[in-house]
Design a protein around this motif. Sequence first.
Motif: not given
Length: 309
Positions: A4-9, A22-23, A28-30, A53-58
């Motif tokens: 559940l915590r991971f889903m919120r992240t 997001a961090a 949290l840390t990156q 790169g630095r992006l994290a796109i769905l």
Amino acid sequence: MSTLRFMRTFLAVAHHGTFAEAAEQVALTQAAVSFQMRSLEAELGRELFDRSGRLAILNAAGRELLPEIKQLLDLYERLRLPRHTSDALAGAVSVGAIVSCMGTLSKVVTRMKREHPGLDVRVLSGKASELASKVEAGELDAALIVEAGRKMASTRWTPLYEEPLVVVAHPAAAGGEDVREVLRANPFLRFDRTQRTGLQIDRVLRRLGVAVSEFLELNAIETLVELVRQETGVALLPLLNGANWQESRDLRVLALPDDLGPTARAIGMLERREHARQDITAAICQQCQQRFAVRRAAARPAARADSGR
């Protein structure tokens, strides 16, 4: 409960598009965010992001899961609510507000928490557009903001009050009692054009047909009013709910011409249509509405805004 915590992240990463931002939001840390997302992907048996790169796109799988994860977290919050209680409010809720609403919201929340010990309310301030995005993304349950023309089908809007736009000038400012002449003849102190209120002010200026002499631009209404008191220039601003500008000897408040039509900005509560804390946000909205009405009534006898020609 780690999933559940991971889903919120996951929701935070989906909204911000980077692990770094997001961090910061989830404290949290990156590296921890990256670990949680890898763990979530392993548990669900699929990759959820196109990492570039630095992006994290769905990716397609992530976009497909996004609404289901939101629903699952909302369901979990409902399960956490106490059963068979009286009329006591309990549970966690997060509510945002623009600066001009923050004082009223804070007083309402403080009183509600005293009356309902099981209530946990997180309050944060921000710009209207940013708060609206957080509500739409599920990061906030509700927000007191300026109304926008575009509304998402997933959100609900409850109007609270309106604030008329007025010209605020020092008594010694040039231009007499004519709104257009006051705006032309003095340095113009502008409210931030990247915000909803600033865009509305810009539209009104165009309808007035006035070319102003730009001096500065700020995202702080009360600071602009203070600069007007110091004879720095004039401003076109919403007359804040409960404001006593008309009583100040250092200010002159001029109403806009009637032929411009409606020029007020609308303030209300934006919230997601389906969330687990609707009883709490409804109570907050109702109490804020009552306080805003009292402030408006108290200010009305002093409202002697001159009529602009």
